[in-house]
Scaffold this motif. Structure first.
Motif, PDB file in Angstrom:
ATOM      1  N   ALA A  47       0.727  -1.187  -0.036  1.00 55.21           N
ATOM      2  CA  ALA A  47      -0.002   0.019   0.080  1.00 55.21           C
ATOM      3  C   ALA A  47       0.879   1.410  -0.020  1.00 55.21           C
ATOM      4  O   ALA A  47       0.886   2.049   0.799  1.00 55.21           O
ATOM      5  N   ALA A  48       1.781   1.363  -1.157  1.00 56.79           N
ATOM      6  CA  ALA A  48       2.658   2.569  -1.190  1.00 56.79           C
ATOM      7  C   ALA A  48       3.593   2.541  -0.089  1.00 56.79           C
ATOM      8  O   ALA A  48       3.734   3.908   0.432  1.00 56.79           O
ATOM      9  N   ASN A  49       3.998   1.722   0.648  1.00 60.64           N
ATOM     10  CA  ASN A  49       4.779   1.410   1.768  1.00 60.64           C
ATOM     11  C   ASN A  49       4.145   2.200   3.027  1.00 60.64           C
ATOM     12  O   ASN A  49       5.061   2.795   3.725  1.00 60.64           O
ATOM     13  N   ARG A  50       2.932   2.057   3.071  1.00 60.71           N
ATOM     14  CA  ARG A  50       2.076   2.606   4.372  1.00 60.71           C
ATOM     15  C   ARG A  50       2.044   1.594   5.338  1.00 60.71           C
ATOM     16  O   ARG A  50       1.727   1.850   6.445  1.00 60.71           O
ATOM     17  N   LEU A  51       1.799   0.330   4.675  1.00 60.11           N
ATOM     18  CA  LEU A  51       1.626  -0.763   5.523  1.00 60.11           C
ATOM     19  C   LEU A  51       2.582  -1.865   5.640  1.00 60.11           C
ATOM     20  O   LEU A  51       3.241  -1.894   4.398  1.00 60.11           O
ATOM     21  N   ALA A  52       2.963  -2.511   6.662  1.00 62.23           N
ATOM     22  CA  ALA A  52       3.842  -3.520   6.643  1.00 62.23           C
ATOM     23  C   ALA A  52       3.431  -4.900   6.898  1.00 62.23           C
ATOM     24  O   ALA A  52       2.577  -4.811   7.991  1.00 62.23           O
ATOM     25  N   ASP A  53       3.789  -5.892   6.423  1.00 66.15           N
ATOM     26  CA  ASP A  53       3.545  -7.261   7.027  1.00 66.15           C
ATOM     27  C   ASP A  53       4.899  -7.762   7.565  1.00 66.15           C
ATOM     28  O   ASP A  53       5.828  -8.009   6.772  1.00 66.15           O
ATOM     29  N   VAL A  54       4.618  -8.086   8.788  1.00 69.45           N
ATOM     30  CA  VAL A  54       6.108  -8.402   9.515  1.00 69.45           C
ATOM     31  C   VAL A  54       5.918 -10.111   9.679  1.00 69.45           C
ATOM     32  O   VAL A  54       5.096 -10.395  10.430  1.00 69.45           O
ATOM     33  N   TYR A  55       6.914 -10.904   9.025  1.00 69.04           N
ATOM     34  CA  TYR A  55       6.640 -12.320   8.932  1.00 69.04           C
ATOM     35  C   TYR A  55       7.621 -12.668  10.263  1.00 69.04           C
ATOM     36  O   TYR A  55       8.889 -12.272  10.134  1.00 69.04           O
ATOM     37  N   THR A  56       7.235 -13.569  11.158  1.00 69.49           N
ATOM     38  CA  THR A  56       8.047 -14.035  12.350  1.00 69.49           C
ATOM     39  C   THR A  56       7.903 -15.527  12.312  1.00 69.49           C
ATOM     40  O   THR A  56       7.342 -16.037  11.463  1.00 69.49           O
ATOM     41  N   ASP A  57       8.591 -15.989  13.477  1.00 68.65           N
ATOM     42  CA  ASP A  57       8.659 -17.478  13.436  1.00 68.65           C
ATOM     43  C   ASP A  57       7.413 -18.163  13.803  1.00 68.65           C
ATOM     44  O   ASP A  57       7.160 -19.441  13.569  1.00 68.65           O
ATOM     45  N   GLY A  58       6.497 -17.192  14.137  1.00 76.85           N
ATOM     46  CA  GLY A  58       5.058 -17.851  14.712  1.00 76.85           C
ATOM     47  C   GLY A  58       3.882 -17.382  14.108  1.00 76.85           C
ATOM     48  O   GLY A  58       2.860 -17.965  13.587  1.00 76.85           O
TER      49      GLY A  58
END
Length: 212
Positions: A47-58
């Motif tokens: 979303a034009a660098n406004r939102l971030a998905d952070v992938y973690t170990d869980g």
């Protein structure tokens, strides 16, 4: 390695960071802090660098740019720098101990209660060197190195054999300055009569240069 908890913006997350807390908001409960432990594997902006998905170990965590998260990071232990206190030279030790021994301050005059303190200082040096056991061992250890300097003073200054310019200059020294003068001679390596004469000759040259 030590660890510390710090609060950073989501855009500053790095792989391997352990997220231990973050703040969420919704219409039902408002703002609340969520705690746990999530190790960051990767971060993907959308979303034009406004939102971030952070992938973690869980689990997948979702943030907006600027959101604050608390992470636990390893920190390098602080290097303890050892500071070594510089030991005084023999001349400096003599100066310090003689001033203390005779209660000499910056304003002490050469003539004190009828005693010439230049002569008094030298006499105590001679006593320390020639009459062992008269003074405390620590005082003897501090005063004895100045024996040759004191003997040079007796020969060239007290007995008037040196340059009148040097004699006049030294006679004008306060007892505080005189202690340092002998200490400087010690550190300059004055350990014989000839070395004393050379020291006074160099002093005469310096005085002539200053007067020019």
């Amino acid at each position: 390695m030590a660890t510390t908890d710090i609060t950073i913006s989501v855009e500053n997350l790095a792989k391997g960071d352990e997220i231990v807390a973050y703040t969420v908001w919704n219409f039902d409960s408002g703002t609340r802090v969520v705690t746990g432990s999530w190790i960051v594997d990767s971060l993907r902006w959308k979303a034009a660098n406004r939102l971030a998905d952070v992938y973690t170990d869980g689990v997948l965590l979702m943030f907006r740019r600027g959101d604050q998260v608390t992470v636990r990071r390893s920190t390098a232990p602080e290097v303890q720098v050892k500071t070594t206190k510089q030991q005084p030279t023999k001349g400096q030790q003599f100066t310090r101990d003689m001033r203390h021994f005779l209660s000499i301050g910056t304003r002490t005059r050469r003539d004190r209660k009828g005693f010439d303190l230049h002569r008094e200082i030298v006499e105590w040096v001679v006593t320390a060197a020639m009459q062992r056991g008269t003074l405390h061992p620590d005082q003897e250890a501090a005063f004895i190195p100045a024996f040759d300097a004191a003997c040079a003073w007796i020969k060239d200054i007290k007995n008037g054999r040196g340059s009148w310019m040097v004699i006049e200059h030294i006679n004008q020294l306060s007892p505080w300055q005189f202690c340092k003068f002998l200490g400087d001679m010690v550190d300059a390596g004055v350990n014989t009569s000839s070395a004393g004469a050379q020291y006074f000759a160099q002093m005469r040259t310096q005085l002539l240069t200053q007067a020019a």
